[in-house]
Enzyme design. Structure first.
Site, PDB file in Angstrom:
ATOM      1  N   HIS A  86       0.848  -1.193   0.000  1.00 19.86           N
ATOM      2  CA  HIS A  86       0.000   0.000   0.000  1.00 19.86           C
ATOM      3  C   HIS A  86       0.885   1.245   0.000  1.00 19.86           C
ATOM      4  O   HIS A  86       1.927   1.275   0.645  1.00 19.86           O
ATOM      5  CB  HIS A  86      -0.895   0.021   1.241  1.00 19.86           C
ATOM      6  CG  HIS A  86      -1.904  -1.075   1.257  1.00 19.86           C
ATOM      7  ND1 HIS A  86      -3.198  -0.883   0.846  1.00 19.86           N
ATOM      8  CD2 HIS A  86      -1.811  -2.371   1.610  1.00 19.86           C
ATOM      9  CE1 HIS A  86      -3.863  -2.013   0.955  1.00 19.86           C
ATOM     10  NE2 HIS A  86      -3.042  -2.947   1.418  1.00 19.86           N
ATOM     11  N   ALA A 136      15.484 -16.577  10.750  1.00 17.48           N
ATOM     12  CA  ALA A 136      14.048 -16.732  10.982  1.00 17.48           C
ATOM     13  C   ALA A 136      13.477 -15.492  11.660  1.00 17.48           C
ATOM     14  O   ALA A 136      14.165 -14.799  12.415  1.00 17.48           O
ATOM     15  CB  ALA A 136      13.798 -17.968  11.838  1.00 17.48           C
ATOM     16  N   LYS A 141      19.276  -6.754  10.118  1.00 18.46           N
ATOM     17  CA  LYS A 141      20.564  -6.045  10.091  1.00 18.46           C
ATOM     18  C   LYS A 141      21.690  -7.058   9.902  1.00 18.46           C
ATOM     19  O   LYS A 141      21.527  -8.242  10.193  1.00 18.46           O
ATOM     20  CB  LYS A 141      20.771  -5.287  11.394  1.00 18.46           C
ATOM     21  CG  LYS A 141      19.757  -4.187  11.642  1.00 18.46           C
ATOM     22  CD  LYS A 141      20.189  -3.315  12.788  1.00 18.46           C
ATOM     23  CE  LYS A 141      19.221  -2.229  13.138  1.00 18.46           C
ATOM     24  NZ  LYS A 141      18.607  -1.503  12.116  1.00 18.46           N
ATOM     25  N   ARG A 170      26.946 -10.722  10.309  1.00 16.09           N
ATOM     26  CA  ARG A 170      28.344 -10.836   9.889  1.00 16.09           C
ATOM     27  C   ARG A 170      28.374 -11.289   8.437  1.00 16.09           C
ATOM     28  O   ARG A 170      27.369 -11.689   7.880  1.00 16.09           O
ATOM     29  CB  ARG A 170      29.127 -11.805  10.769  1.00 16.09           C
ATOM     30  CG  ARG A 170      28.715 -13.248  10.665  1.00 16.09           C
ATOM     31  CD  ARG A 170      29.516 -14.113  11.647  1.00 16.09           C
ATOM     32  NE  ARG A 170      29.064 -15.474  11.665  1.00 16.09           N
ATOM     33  CZ  ARG A 170      29.563 -16.439  10.902  1.00 16.09           C
ATOM     34  NH1 ARG A 170      30.557 -16.194  10.067  1.00 16.09           N
ATOM     35  NH2 ARG A 170      29.091 -17.666  10.982  1.00 16.09           N
TER      36      ARG A 170
END
Length: 174
Positions: free
Chosen positions: A82, A131, A151, A154
């Site tokens: 949307h 996950a 994020k 490594r």
């Protein structure tokens, strides 16, 4: 007995959907589709990949999934969403606005269960998505990403290239 009949019917239904999707979309014959809902256009899935369950929504954009990708259960890959300016319909406009952005998932990518991938994202080759992650930005090659939003954890320096894997697997067998 009734349980086994329903399981058999479910398996037949999934196989029929898989054949249907492979016929109308650009999906390699070796791809394994579990309980997956796919849009009926702009989706490409390359050789050896699988999706356990979830959805792939392309809209006007495209979704490309590379070779030998392992995509877990309840994964949502959404190349459309949307538009925040007009997120729902109203008395003045009967349609909500949508935004679209191509999603490209490289080769040999592992995506864990319950992952959401937002429109406009590129995931590099050999990447791993943990996950329960929400991917809202690009993921470089060999990167391990996780979290909400996902994020960098490594870079996978231990990665064994696919053409060398058979010799390494043989060394680790007990």
């Amino acid at each position: 007995m009734l349980y086994y009949i329903f399981k058999l019917m479910d398996r037949v239904k999934r196989k029929a959907y898989s054949k249907y999707y492979k016929r109308i979309l650009n999906i390699h014959r070796s791809v394994s589709l579990g309980e997956v809902v796919l849009d009926k256009k702009n989706i490409t899935i390359d050789k050896g990949s699988y999706i356990r369950s979830g959805e792939v929504a392309s809209g006007e954009a495209s979704v490309v999934i590379g070779r030998y990708c392992a995509i877990g259960s309840n994964v949502s890959i959404r190349a459309r969403s949307h538009d925040f300016r007009v997120p729902t319909a109203s008395d003045f406009n009967e349609e909500n606005l949508r935004v679209h952005g191509d999603i490209i998932i490289g080769d040999y990518v592992w995506i864990g269960n319950n992952v959401f991938i937002r429109h406009g994202v590129k995931i590099g080759d050999h990447a791993i998505i943990g996950a329960n992650s929400v991917v809202v930005s690009d993921v470089p090659d060999r990167a391990i990403y996780a979290g909400v939003p996902a994020k960098l954890i490594r870079i996978n320096e231990e990665l064994i290239e696919p053409e060398l894997r058979s010799s390494v697997v043989g060394e680790n067998e007990v």
